[in-house]
Design a protein around this motif. Sequence first.
Motif, mmCIF file in Angstrom:
data_model
loop_
_atom_site.group_PDB
_atom_site.id
_atom_site.type_symbol
_atom_site.label_atom_id
_atom_site.label_comp_id
_atom_site.label_asym_id
_atom_site.label_seq_id
_atom_site.Cartn_x
_atom_site.Cartn_y
_atom_site.Cartn_z
ATOM 1 N N HIS A 67 -56.236 -32.390 -42.921
ATOM 2 C CA HIS A 67 -56.844 -32.469 -41.587
ATOM 3 C C HIS A 67 -58.309 -32.878 -41.638
ATOM 4 N N LEU A 92 -53.159 -36.019 -37.038
ATOM 5 C CA LEU A 92 -53.152 -35.244 -38.284
ATOM 6 C C LEU A 92 -54.321 -35.645 -39.183
ATOM 7 N N HIS A 123 -47.646 -31.893 -37.025
ATOM 8 C CA HIS A 123 -46.757 -31.737 -38.184
ATOM 9 C C HIS A 123 -45.350 -32.223 -37.833
ATOM 10 N N HIS A 188 -51.880 -21.906 -41.390
ATOM 11 C CA HIS A 188 -52.131 -22.596 -40.127
ATOM 12 C C HIS A 188 -50.810 -22.935 -39.434
ATOM 13 N N ALA A 190 -48.378 -24.865 -38.887
ATOM 14 C CA ALA A 190 -47.721 -26.103 -39.313
ATOM 15 C C ALA A 190 -46.197 -26.041 -39.162
ATOM 16 N N SER A 208 -53.652 -25.294 -35.463
ATOM 17 C CA SER A 208 -52.798 -26.323 -36.046
ATOM 18 C C SER A 208 -53.519 -27.205 -37.049
ATOM 19 N N GLU A 263 -47.536 -31.460 -46.365
ATOM 20 C CA GLU A 263 -48.798 -32.211 -46.239
ATOM 21 C C GLU A 263 -49.766 -31.767 -47.340
HETATM 22 ZN ZN LIG Z 1 -51.503 -29.075 -41.139
#
Ligand SMILES: [Zn+2]
Length: 294
Positions: A67, A92, A123, A188, A190, A208, A263
């Motif tokens: 991020h 993102l 996400h 977080h 996600a 997020s 991610e």
């Molecule tokens: Zn994330």
Amino acid sequence: MRKIYLLVLGILLIGGLIYWDARQKNPPPRGRLQVVVSGYVPYTIVKQIAGETVSVRMLLPPGAEPHSFEPTPGALVDLHHADAFIYVSHDLEPWAADLAKVTDAQTHVLELGNSLHPEEDPHVWMNFKKARLMGYQVTALLAEMAPESRKETDQNWFVFEKQLDQLEYDFAQGLSNCRYHEVVHIGHLAFGGLLSPYGIKLTALSGSSHEGEHSAKKLVRLVMQMKARKLPAIFTEESVSARLAQTVAAETGTEILPLYSIEHISKRDFENHLSYDALMRRNLDSLKRGLVCR
Ligand SMILES: [Zn+2]
């Protein structure tokens, strides 16, 4: 402090210029097509579908968080030689969207999540149907760029699609009969796209995008929530400090179980080439155990 900052910036710039100069004199060999990707989500999808037909370079180093990443000067140089640049979305990875603006005219740019409502939840790959659309876009781009490899990439796409079907089925089966329907996550936000189709509620410590420090107040609220509901496990992710998770686990008498956002990828998992399928299967194992599913 400012002096140190300027010094570091200067070193980075000079380093970038030297690197640029070296790469100009020695560009990468022009055999396979060069695909540059933002992070591990497009990396693993492109690798699975393209196989060895293209060379893939990931800008986000393993262990880094997508991020708020800031690309190095070398990223610009790699992009300069790329035949394609693939990233998830500007929601993102705002840094990748900035890089996409400075690619050469002949570089194919693909924003995978563009039409998948990343503004609702960036996400997007956590939803299997959206992951399928991402894979399809990669397959279509590869077919356009390298029609000679189409037979191989179509076969790989077929395998990926089958894996997604199986994942969707196994998640629906595996999470259909659970004692708990609530995930408290010391990370977080996600995993909403993964959990909501199965009616599992998600509460996470951070928002997020990891942005803003989570407050001590919120942490206390989560601990109280866990105690009140007698939840047997807390879920964590690799980018979260292990000590924080251990503190909450000790306070609530619960087990710590990992969830994998994809991610974010550890160096070890990256070196082991863990696929989307493998990471999602780990998620399913953690969820079945933590929610006490039969
Ligand atoms: Zn994330």
